[in-house]
Design a protein around this motif. Structure first.
Motif, PDB file in Angstrom:
ATOM      1  N   SER A   1       0.907  -1.164  -0.100  1.00 49.19           N
ATOM      2  CA  SER A   1       0.066  -0.086  -0.049  1.00 49.19           C
ATOM      3  C   SER A   1       0.823   1.364   0.075  1.00 49.19           C
ATOM      4  O   SER A   1       1.975   1.090   0.372  1.00 49.19           O
ATOM      5  CB  SER A   1      -0.813   0.085   1.167  1.00 49.19           C
ATOM      6  OG  SER A   1      -0.214   0.119   2.355  1.00 49.19           O
ATOM      7  N   LEU A   2       0.217   2.495  -0.148  1.00 49.49           N
ATOM      8  CA  LEU A   2       0.937   3.713  -0.324  1.00 49.49           C
ATOM      9  C   LEU A   2       1.347   4.000   1.241  1.00 49.49           C
ATOM     10  O   LEU A   2       2.457   4.538   1.247  1.00 49.49           O
ATOM     11  CB  LEU A   2      -0.045   4.509  -0.643  1.00 49.49           C
ATOM     12  CG  LEU A   2       0.339   6.144  -0.368  1.00 49.49           C
ATOM     13  CD1 LEU A   2       1.566   6.362  -1.419  1.00 49.49           C
ATOM     14  CD2 LEU A   2      -0.652   7.084  -0.677  1.00 49.49           C
ATOM     15  N   HIS A   3       0.647   3.384   2.193  1.00 49.20           N
ATOM     16  CA  HIS A   3       1.189   3.650   3.671  1.00 49.20           C
ATOM     17  C   HIS A   3       2.366   2.945   3.727  1.00 49.20           C
ATOM     18  O   HIS A   3       3.281   3.517   4.495  1.00 49.20           O
ATOM     19  CB  HIS A   3      -0.022   3.071   4.361  1.00 49.20           C
ATOM     20  CG  HIS A   3       0.299   2.947   5.800  1.00 49.20           C
ATOM     21  ND1 HIS A   3       0.634   4.259   6.613  1.00 49.20           N
ATOM     22  CD2 HIS A   3       0.587   1.984   6.678  1.00 49.20           C
ATOM     23  CE1 HIS A   3       1.034   3.708   8.016  1.00 49.20           C
ATOM     24  NE2 HIS A   3       1.170   2.356   7.853  1.00 49.20           N
TER      25      HIS A   3
ATOM     26  N   MET B   1       5.271   4.775   1.753  1.00 54.43           N
ATOM     27  CA  MET B   1       5.814   5.952   2.632  1.00 54.43           C
ATOM     28  C   MET B   1       6.296   5.641   3.968  1.00 54.43           C
ATOM     29  O   MET B   1       7.379   6.343   4.267  1.00 54.43           O
ATOM     30  CB  MET B   1       4.476   6.747   2.759  1.00 54.43           C
ATOM     31  CG  MET B   1       3.855   7.305   1.729  1.00 54.43           C
ATOM     32  SD  MET B   1       2.264   8.221   1.793  1.00 54.43           S
ATOM     33  CE  MET B   1       2.814   9.579   2.914  1.00 54.43           C
TER      34      MET B   1
ATOM     35  N   ALA C   1       2.058  12.318   7.871  1.00 50.47           N
ATOM     36  CA  ALA C   1       1.321  12.092   6.552  1.00 50.47           C
ATOM     37  C   ALA C   1       1.110  10.384   6.468  1.00 50.47           C
ATOM     38  O   ALA C   1      -0.008   9.983   6.218  1.00 50.47           O
ATOM     39  CB  ALA C   1       1.827  12.624   5.148  1.00 50.47           C
ATOM     40  N   THR C   2       2.189   9.720   6.598  1.00 47.83           N
ATOM     41  CA  THR C   2       2.415   8.261   6.647  1.00 47.83           C
ATOM     42  C   THR C   2       1.215   7.754   7.806  1.00 47.83           C
ATOM     43  O   THR C   2       0.363   6.725   7.272  1.00 47.83           O
ATOM     44  CB  THR C   2       3.756   7.729   6.917  1.00 47.83           C
ATOM     45  OG1 THR C   2       4.594   8.201   5.918  1.00 47.83           O
ATOM     46  CG2 THR C   2       3.604   6.211   6.741  1.00 47.83           C
TER      47      THR C   2
ATOM     48  N   GLU D   1      -1.308   9.013   8.993  1.00 46.45           N
ATOM     49  CA  GLU D   1      -2.629   9.407   8.539  1.00 46.45           C
ATOM     50  C   GLU D   1      -3.246   8.498   7.375  1.00 46.45           C
ATOM     51  O   GLU D   1      -4.529   8.124   7.462  1.00 46.45           O
ATOM     52  CB  GLU D   1      -2.766  10.837   7.904  1.00 46.45           C
ATOM     53  CG  GLU D   1      -2.256  11.967   8.979  1.00 46.45           C
ATOM     54  CD  GLU D   1      -3.457  12.202   9.912  1.00 46.45           C
ATOM     55  OE1 GLU D   1      -4.355  11.580  10.197  1.00 46.45           O
ATOM     56  OE2 GLU D   1      -3.138  13.454  10.745  1.00 46.45           O
ATOM     57  N   THR D   2      -2.459   8.237   6.471  1.00 39.71           N
ATOM     58  CA  THR D   2      -2.785   7.017   5.560  1.00 39.71           C
ATOM     59  C   THR D   2      -2.779   5.721   6.112  1.00 39.71           C
ATOM     60  O   THR D   2      -3.914   4.951   5.676  1.00 39.71           O
ATOM     61  CB  THR D   2      -1.567   6.979   4.480  1.00 39.71           C
ATOM     62  OG1 THR D   2      -0.429   6.588   4.862  1.00 39.71           O
ATOM     63  CG2 THR D   2      -1.312   8.435   3.752  1.00 39.71           C
TER      64      THR D   2
ATOM     65  N   LEU E   1      -6.415   5.968   7.794  1.00 35.60           N
ATOM     66  CA  LEU E   1      -7.414   5.684   6.780  1.00 35.60           C
ATOM     67  C   LEU E   1      -7.409   4.548   6.247  1.00 35.60           C
ATOM     68  O   LEU E   1      -8.531   3.974   5.762  1.00 35.60           O
ATOM     69  CB  LEU E   1      -7.195   6.759   5.618  1.00 35.60           C
ATOM     70  CG  LEU E   1      -7.972   6.769   4.533  1.00 35.60           C
ATOM     71  CD1 LEU E   1      -9.460   7.193   5.046  1.00 35.60           C
ATOM     72  CD2 LEU E   1      -7.572   7.743   3.186  1.00 35.60           C
ATOM     73  N   GLU E   2      -6.348   3.755   5.883  1.00 38.44           N
ATOM     74  CA  GLU E   2      -6.419   2.413   5.298  1.00 38.44           C
ATOM     75  C   GLU E   2      -7.175   1.396   6.431  1.00 38.44           C
ATOM     76  O   GLU E   2      -7.866   0.622   6.098  1.00 38.44           O
ATOM     77  CB  GLU E   2      -4.796   2.127   5.180  1.00 38.44           C
ATOM     78  CG  GLU E   2      -4.517   0.715   4.642  1.00 38.44           C
ATOM     79  CD  GLU E   2      -3.392   0.324   4.351  1.00 38.44           C
ATOM     80  OE1 GLU E   2      -2.846  -0.634   4.982  1.00 38.44           O
ATOM     81  OE2 GLU E   2      -2.527   0.785   3.707  1.00 38.44           O
TER      82      GLU E   2
ATOM     83  N   THR F   1     -10.898   2.325   6.766  1.00 36.21           N
ATOM     84  CA  THR F   1     -11.557   1.792   5.598  1.00 36.21           C
ATOM     85  C   THR F   1     -11.841   0.143   5.456  1.00 36.21           C
ATOM     86  O   THR F   1     -12.845  -0.328   5.341  1.00 36.21           O
ATOM     87  CB  THR F   1     -10.835   2.148   4.116  1.00 36.21           C
ATOM     88  OG1 THR F   1     -10.689   3.619   4.071  1.00 36.21           O
ATOM     89  CG2 THR F   1     -11.717   1.670   2.895  1.00 36.21           C
TER      90      THR F   1
END
Length: 244
Positions: free
Chosen positions: A119-121, A124, A173-174, A176-177, A180-181, A184
């Motif tokens: 994932s983006l998380h 990052m 920011a990491t 926060e992702t 959110l992940e 979700t």
């Protein structure tokens, strides 16, 4: 001895209060909603539950909050510059170790490392740890190696400050992702209500992290002391030089 600028006192106070609030939220989340970290937990899966719960604890409290405190050290700790640098470097070392352990706990599940790195998380997070490690090493070599020339340290200092604040912001920011992940996943895979206690808690945690990062960065770029630390000295030939 220089004193802290009065305008920084409220920032430092709110940074501590919001930091404690974020720490309390992540601890409450990890220990009160265990099923969110390992659904259908059984005695054989207790170890996996521990690893899953330790990940947000290490990354939020150990990595983000402690590194934020290390940034604020230069703004509130009394004493010599050498003392401030020593405490700053030690706290950043603790934050780096916490980040490494936090990532390690995430890779202890049955699926292993590759399955978690998608994932983006996760991307990052890895970039953030690598940058943080490079930043810590650069700080150690540039500001603690006695053989370094002062002019070299002065040239490196702006980049050290920029990279430090950038990495800190990237860490938030990491996180926060990651929140959110996780939220979700809980809402779509496990039918957790968008208005339930856990959803509100995770959202509050995200807002708290955004608040903490804003206060820390604002305090970092605000004027440091009432007395100027750097003075402009003019030599007899009219040339300008700087001493701190």
């Amino acid at each position: 001895m220089a004193t802290v600028t009065p305008s920084l006192v409220p920032l430092l106070f709110f940074a501590r209060i919001s930091g404690f609030a974020v720490a309390a939220l992540v601890i409450f989340w990890a220990f009160s909603f265990k099923s969110s970290f390992l659904p259908h937990s059984s005695p054989q899966e207790d170890q996996g539950l521990i690893y899953s719960a330790l990940h947000p604890l290490f990354m939020v409290i150990g990595f983000i909050l402690i590194s934020g405190e290390a940034i604020l050290i230069h703004r509130w700790l009394p004493g010599s510059r050498s003392l401030k640098k020593s405490v700053h470097l030690c706290l950043q070392g603790v934050a780096l170790a916490s980040g490494i352990v936090g990532i390690w706990t995430k890779f202890q599940g049955k699926k292993g490392m590759v399955a978690n790195f998608y994932s983006l998380h996760s991307w990052m997070g890895l970039i953030c740890i690598l940058l943080f490690g490079a930043q810590w090493l650069m700080g150690f070599l540039s500001f603690w190696h006695r053989g370094e020339v002062r002019s070299v340290r002065l040239r490196v200092l702006p980049w050290h400050i920029f990279l430090g604040l950038y990495t800190y912001g990237l860490a938030v920011a990491t996180a926060e992702t990651g929140l959110l992940e996780k939220l979700t996943f809980l809402q779509t895979k496990r039918n957790v209500s968008k208005h339930c206690t856990e959803s509100m808690l995770v959202n509050s945690l995200g807002l708290g992290l955004a608040l903490v990062s804003g206060i820390v960065i604002l305090a970092a770029v605000s004027p440091k002391y009432q007395a100027l630390q750097s003075k402009l000295i003019y030599s007899s030939d009219g040339k300008k030089c700087m001493s701190s």
